[in-house]
Design a protein around this motif. Sequence first.
Motif, PDB file in Angstrom:
ATOM      1  N   PHE A  16      47.321  32.189  39.749  1.00 15.98           N
ATOM      2  CA  PHE A  16      47.419  33.739  39.738  1.00 15.98           C
ATOM      3  C   PHE A  16      46.139  34.189  40.310  1.00 15.98           C
ATOM      4  CE2 PHE A  16      46.777  37.665  37.796  1.00 15.98           C
ATOM      5  CZ  PHE A  16      47.629  38.380  38.632  1.00 15.98           C
ATOM      6  N   LEU A  17      45.267  33.840  39.606  1.00 15.20           N
ATOM      7  CA  LEU A  17      43.814  34.377  39.938  1.00 15.20           C
ATOM      8  C   LEU A  17      43.210  34.101  41.228  1.00 15.20           C
ATOM      9  CD1 LEU A  17      42.160  33.959  36.222  1.00 15.20           C
ATOM     10  CD2 LEU A  17      42.844  36.117  37.229  1.00 15.20           C
ATOM     11  N   VAL A  18      43.659  32.867  41.869  1.00 18.35           N
ATOM     12  CA  VAL A  18      43.219  32.328  42.906  1.00 18.35           C
ATOM     13  C   VAL A  18      43.924  33.065  44.034  1.00 18.35           C
ATOM     14  CG1 VAL A  18      43.260  30.764  44.864  1.00 18.35           C
ATOM     15  CG2 VAL A  18      42.525  30.106  42.268  1.00 18.35           C
ATOM     16  N   LEU A  19      45.092  33.660  44.036  1.00 19.06           N
ATOM     17  CA  LEU A  19      45.676  34.309  44.825  1.00 19.06           C
ATOM     18  C   LEU A  19      45.322  35.771  44.592  1.00 19.06           C
ATOM     19  CD1 LEU A  19      49.465  32.831  44.579  1.00 19.06           C
ATOM     20  CD2 LEU A  19      47.750  32.489  46.549  1.00 19.06           C
ATOM     21  N   PHE A  20      45.311  36.301  43.559  1.00 25.79           N
ATOM     22  CA  PHE A  20      44.834  37.466  43.398  1.00 25.79           C
ATOM     23  C   PHE A  20      43.599  37.907  44.014  1.00 25.79           C
ATOM     24  CE2 PHE A  20      42.736  40.782  40.527  1.00 25.79           C
ATOM     25  CZ  PHE A  20      43.734  42.185  40.717  1.00 25.79           C
ATOM     26  N   VAL A  29      44.889  45.239  49.372  1.00 29.24           N
ATOM     27  CA  VAL A  29      45.196  46.397  48.293  1.00 29.24           C
ATOM     28  C   VAL A  29      45.534  47.871  49.325  1.00 29.24           C
ATOM     29  CG1 VAL A  29      43.930  47.794  46.841  1.00 29.24           C
ATOM     30  CG2 VAL A  29      43.611  45.396  46.744  1.00 29.24           C
ATOM     31  N   ASP A  30      44.747  47.887  50.101  1.00 31.84           N
ATOM     32  CA  ASP A  30      45.043  49.185  51.196  1.00 31.84           C
ATOM     33  C   ASP A  30      46.131  49.184  51.813  1.00 31.84           C
ATOM     34  OD1 ASP A  30      42.379  50.065  50.564  1.00 31.84           O
ATOM     35  OD2 ASP A  30      41.504  48.994  52.177  1.00 31.84           O
ATOM     36  N   SER A  31      46.891  48.166  51.897  1.00 30.78           N
ATOM     37  CA  SER A  31      48.227  47.871  52.620  1.00 30.78           C
ATOM     38  C   SER A  31      49.211  48.091  51.511  1.00 30.78           C
ATOM     39  CB  SER A  31      48.368  46.433  53.310  1.00 30.78           C
ATOM     40  OG  SER A  31      49.817  46.277  53.706  1.00 30.78           O
ATOM     41  N   VAL A  32      49.202  47.612  50.397  1.00 32.70           N
ATOM     42  CA  VAL A  32      50.161  47.721  49.480  1.00 32.70           C
ATOM     43  C   VAL A  32      50.060  49.391  48.990  1.00 32.70           C
ATOM     44  CG1 VAL A  32      50.787  47.539  47.045  1.00 32.70           C
ATOM     45  CG2 VAL A  32      50.159  45.603  48.562  1.00 32.70           C
ATOM     46  N   PHE A  33      48.808  49.883  48.882  1.00 34.17           N
ATOM     47  CA  PHE A  33      48.713  51.305  48.719  1.00 34.17           C
ATOM     48  C   PHE A  33      49.424  52.296  49.440  1.00 34.17           C
ATOM     49  CE2 PHE A  33      46.343  55.522  48.379  1.00 34.17           C
ATOM     50  CZ  PHE A  33      46.899  55.878  47.077  1.00 34.17           C
ATOM     51  N   GLU A  34      49.246  52.047  50.875  1.00 32.00           N
ATOM     52  CA  GLU A  34      49.723  52.969  52.041  1.00 32.00           C
ATOM     53  C   GLU A  34      51.369  52.747  52.021  1.00 32.00           C
ATOM     54  OE1 GLU A  34      48.090  51.549  55.768  1.00 32.00           O
ATOM     55  OE2 GLU A  34      45.868  52.219  54.979  1.00 32.00           O
TER      56      GLU A  34
END
Length: 47
Positions: A16-20, A29-34
């Motif tokens: 999980f940490l590697v993928l995060f 992060v920007d894509s998910v926020f938009e």
Amino acid sequence: MPNRSTLISYLVLFFFLVLFILGINLGEVDSVFEKGVAICLSCIGIG
């Protein structure tokens, strides 16, 4: 020596940490926020 379930838990946490970290480095992060803002605005009838 840790038991099998503890070892599996640590492996899943590590994966999980590697993928995060990979997602953060790729700019997801920007894509998910938009997308989240667009969905919220359309839900309330603004977008």
